[in-house]
Design a protein around this motif. Structure first.
Motif, short mmCIF file in Angstrom:
data_model
loop_
_atom_site.label_atom_id
_atom_site.label_comp_id
_atom_site.label_asym_id
_atom_site.label_seq_id
_atom_site.Cartn_x
_atom_site.Cartn_y
_atom_site.Cartn_z
N GLY A 113 0.81 -1.21 0.00
CA GLY A 113 0.00 0.00 0.00
C GLY A 113 0.84 1.26 0.00
N GLY A 114 2.17 1.09 0.05
CA GLY A 114 3.07 2.26 0.04
C GLY A 114 3.85 2.37 1.34
N VAL A 115 4.05 3.58 1.80
CA VAL A 115 4.84 3.83 3.00
C VAL A 115 4.07 3.45 4.25
CG1 VAL A 115 5.87 5.65 4.42
CG2 VAL A 115 6.26 5.62 1.95
N ARG A 116 4.75 2.89 5.21
CA ARG A 116 4.18 2.52 6.51
C ARG A 116 3.96 3.79 7.33
NH1 ARG A 116 7.89 -1.88 9.13
NH2 ARG A 116 7.28 -2.99 7.23
N LEU A 117 2.72 4.12 7.61
CA LEU A 117 2.42 5.37 8.31
C LEU A 117 3.06 5.42 9.69
CD1 LEU A 117 -1.34 5.91 7.39
CD2 LEU A 117 0.69 6.89 6.31
N HIS A 118 3.25 4.25 10.31
CA HIS A 118 3.88 4.21 11.63
C HIS A 118 5.30 4.77 11.61
CE1 HIS A 118 0.88 1.05 11.27
NE2 HIS A 118 0.77 0.99 12.57
N GLU A 119 5.94 4.71 10.44
CA GLU A 119 7.34 5.11 10.35
C GLU A 119 7.54 6.39 9.56
OE1 GLU A 119 10.23 2.04 9.91
OE2 GLU A 119 8.80 0.44 10.40
N ALA A 120 6.47 6.94 9.03
CA ALA A 120 6.44 8.27 8.43
C ALA A 120 7.70 8.61 7.62
CB ALA A 120 6.20 9.30 9.52
N ASN A 121 8.48 9.57 8.09
CA ASN A 121 9.62 10.06 7.32
C ASN A 121 10.64 8.97 7.03
OD1 ASN A 121 8.51 12.59 7.28
ND2 ASN A 121 9.75 13.39 8.95
#
Length: 300
Positions: A107-115
């Motif tokens: 789904g793309g970037v893991r929101l938990h790890e943000a930057n």
């Protein structure tokens, strides 16, 4: 007997796409290399951080391969996940592999790890282009239930070729993201037929965004990957200015031809497909035969 690519997990896909018993995994779960961020947020961790990387063979050719595990956080990319992909690509260059096969489901970037996740994806992009510049083709396979979205959708388009199934999906923003940002009037994420018409493999093939469509079968993905890899022998793999300019011209023409279309069905009709409603019901081979004279030709 066929084996569904969609229903297989990451390790099963690698085992069935690559030559039997040829895959050697780097950093397996026994190494216990996990995300440094998820534990701090009391989120579950995976001992391979949701991606399997290693070396193997494809019809005898020495390849490096990675498969994202859609069952862990939807295949989302974090710091460790991205670092494993970058390390794989760099090692492929060091060992002069004949190709790199990326089985993407994310789904793309893991929101938990943000930057940290965003930086990781940018590093993967650079590594893919460096691999191509070293003369090693990068081939992406997309056929998992989570599709290939976000930054990894851009990574896929940085590769030399993309092979998809009809069930696979490829885009920058997922349907739910578009609906949240612009409302259901813009895109109804609950309309599954619309979702697949817009982001699915058939539409991507017709628009020139992917280079081949196969059935939902690991053997079909293997055959397509083998043929595609062989096609790059003695052909340039690096992303040149000429290729970029041709791609830009193709995109400008697409906007001019289809920019006012409100549904992919309109685009398919403008491409010359007489019965666009029938496209969804066609098997991969029949669809490819129908689509080939009409599709937009993309650049590798």
């Amino acid at each position: 007997m066929t084996a569904s690519y969609l229903e297989a997990n990451a390790r099963e896909r690698l085992a069935q796409v690559l030559d039997a018993d040829s895959f050697e995994e780097f950093l397996p779960p026994s190494k216990r290399i996990v995300s440094p961020h998820l534990g701090q947020l009391d989120a579950p961790v995976s001992f391979d951080d949701g991606v399997v990387v290693g070396r193997g063979a494809l019809n005898g050719a020495k390849v490096f391969a990675a498969a994202q595990e859609g069952g862990f956080m939807g295949g989302a990319v974090g710091e460790v996940h991205g670092a494993k992909l970058v390390g794989l690509l760099k090692r492929a260059v060091q060992e002069q592999a004949e190709g790199v096969i990326l089985l993407l489901e994310t789904g793309g970037v893991r929101l938990h790890e943000a930057n940290a996740g965003l930086i990781a994806v940018s590093e993967v992009m650079r590594a893919v282009l460096d691999t191509r510049a070293a003369g090693i083709p990068v081939i992406v396979l997309v056929g998992g239930s989570n599709g290939c979205f976000g930054g990894m959708g851009i990574v896929a388009r940085c590769a030399n070729a993309i092979i998809m199934s009809e069930e696979g999906r490829l885009a920058m923003s997922g349907p739910e993201v578009i609906e949240t940002a612009n409302g259901v009037e813009e895109f109804d994420s609950r309309d599954r037929a619309l979702v697949w018409r817009t982001t699915g493999g058939k539409h991507r093939y017709l628009l020139g965004d992917c280079h081949g469509i196969v059935a939902d079968d690991t053997a079909a993905f293997r055959a397509a990957a083998t043929q595609t890899l062989q096609g790059f022998k003695n052909n340039p793999t690096a992303l040149s200015l000429q290729v970029l300019e041709a791609e830009q011209a193709m995109l400008e023409q697409r906007i001019a031809r289809f920019g006012d279309a409100s549904d992919p069905l309109e685009i398919w009709q403008r491409l010359g497909i007489d019965k666009p409603l029938d496209v969804a019901m066609l098997e991969a081979a029949a669809f490819t035969a129908l689509a080939e004279p009409h599709r937009v030709k993309g650049q590798p």
